[in-house]
Every structure is written in C-alpha cells, then in structure tokens.
Design an enzyme around this catalytic site. Sequence first.
Site, short mmCIF file in Angstrom:
data_model
loop_
_atom_site.label_atom_id
_atom_site.label_comp_id
_atom_site.label_asym_id
_atom_site.label_seq_id
_atom_site.Cartn_x
_atom_site.Cartn_y
_atom_site.Cartn_z
N ASP A 3 45.56 13.55 72.70
CA ASP A 3 45.83 14.25 71.44
C ASP A 3 44.64 15.06 70.94
OD1 ASP A 3 48.24 12.95 71.52
OD2 ASP A 3 48.06 12.00 69.55
N HIS A 39 46.31 19.01 61.96
CA HIS A 39 46.29 17.54 62.01
C HIS A 39 46.33 16.91 60.61
CE1 HIS A 39 45.12 13.46 63.30
NE2 HIS A 39 45.46 13.85 64.52
N HIS A 47 42.42 10.56 73.41
CA HIS A 47 42.11 11.83 72.76
C HIS A 47 41.14 12.66 73.59
CE1 HIS A 47 43.65 9.23 69.59
NE2 HIS A 47 44.03 10.34 68.99
#
Length: 281
Positions: free
Chosen positions: A101, A156, A246
């Site tokens: 992510d 985000h 991530h």
Amino acid sequence: MKKDQLLTRRRALIAGAAVLGAAGGAGTARVLTAEPAAKPVRSARAVSGPPARRALKPSAYRLQPMAGFGPPHSTHPRTAVRHEPILSVSGRGRRMVLTFDDGPDPRYTPAILRTLRKYDVRAMFFVCGEMAVDNKDLLSEMADDGHIVGNHTWTHPLLTKLSRSAIHSEIERTCEVIDDAYGEPPVWFRAPYGAWNRATFQIGAELGMEPLAWTVDTLDWETPGTSTIIDRVESGAAPGVIVLSHDAGGDRSQSVRALRRYLPRLLDSGYHVTVPRRRFV
C-alpha cells in the site's frame, strides 16, 4: 513504450480478483473463504536491503491467477455494492496474495519489483494518486510485470470523516491516474486504515471496483524490525491469506529486506504467491 502499444498485453495480464461473483439481491458481501477472516486493522505506509537468498527455479505455475481470465473491459463492469470488504481469497492449493500500500515510492518500490520479478511472482499494489501521478513509470512497470494496481485514494485520508463528494473525488482522481499510467482502470479498491462505510462501498462499486481488505497485517509501518515482519508473514501464512505490507509512507527498508527473505521461504514451503482475478457480470 507508448501507452497504446502496451494495452493489448496489459489487458491479458491485468485486472483482477478472486473467484468473485457479484453479490446477489441486496448486494450483501461475502468473504471468499471457508474460515472466518481477521477484521482489518489499520493501514500503513515501504527499500533496498541485503542480497536475496538463492533464486528458485522460475515456475510458470507461480504466475497462475486464482481464477480464470475474463474478457478485457475498456469500461467499468457492473459491480454489486457490498456491505463489507473481501477479507480472503479462494482457490485450490496453498495460494496467498501479497499486497503493498501507499506507493509507488521511487526509493522502495523498484526494489520490491525486482524481488518479485526474481521469483516470478505477481503481487497487488494499492497506490495513492498523489504518489502515482509523479511516478507513472513505476505503474507502467507494474503493468508490464503483470502486477495488479488498485486504488488507495488520492491523499490517504480517513474516508469515514469525509463528505460523499470528497470521497468520490479522492477515489475517482486516482482511477484516472491509474488508467493513464497503467493502461486500464483499477478494479480493486482499498480504504485507507481499513475504514469503510456505505458511501465508500457505493462509490467504489459505481467506479467498477471491488473492496479488498487483508487477513495478515505485517504492521511494517511501525518499523518493528525485519525479523518481526518476517515472522508475522510466515506465522500467518495459510491458503487464501492476503498479506498487507507497504512500499511508501516512511522508511520501508525493513519491508524490502523482509520480502527478500520470506518470499523464497514461502515458495520453498509450497505456497503459490499469486494475484486474484475477478469474474465480471
């Protein structure tokens, strides 16, 4: 390479998800696993590290998706509105999915892509528009390698605190950047921090995307140490598992080093790390 020269190849590689059917009737979501899945925790944010372990013999089987290929779609398919995100994926054998992510980040994403390429493995990247817009070359590289690129909003934010119009803008703008750089619009969406509400499910479906969460959270955004990340992945490994890591949002050197160590171990243990595919209606 020009965008139009990539489209045919990308359409054969892209888009996809587990053996999904549209949710029936009122659009009730279903988790694609027989086991109860863990509730999403929170989202996080991922570089290069020491030499990788020995390379395994490339295997075309590792590249097989979890379900059959569907016809290419140049427009958003009809997608049912779910009431909860998909938390696991189905498929025969010991198959699992790796997701990253918040990128792409030119400091860390290229190293992750090199490791995945070394072991003939595909993964999913849920990108933020503000990162993707300045790193379109990395999205093109993901497309060329057969990875799935999903939508993780533009900045985000915590979507449950935004108005419906603001949610729509966050998601739609990112769809446009992905379409331009990747060659196809995204068909998967992940809400930042795992925070979903009715509006996020509805808007995601309107834009042709299924909501995907995770079952194993590495919590790598806390930078707990490379060994801890490895242990969380390996102890959580199981058929149908979706792993959250991530490739941006901070120092992700631990995440990159961990991938280089746990990925060959998973493959040696008989896991097929692959990407899910959707069936469109």
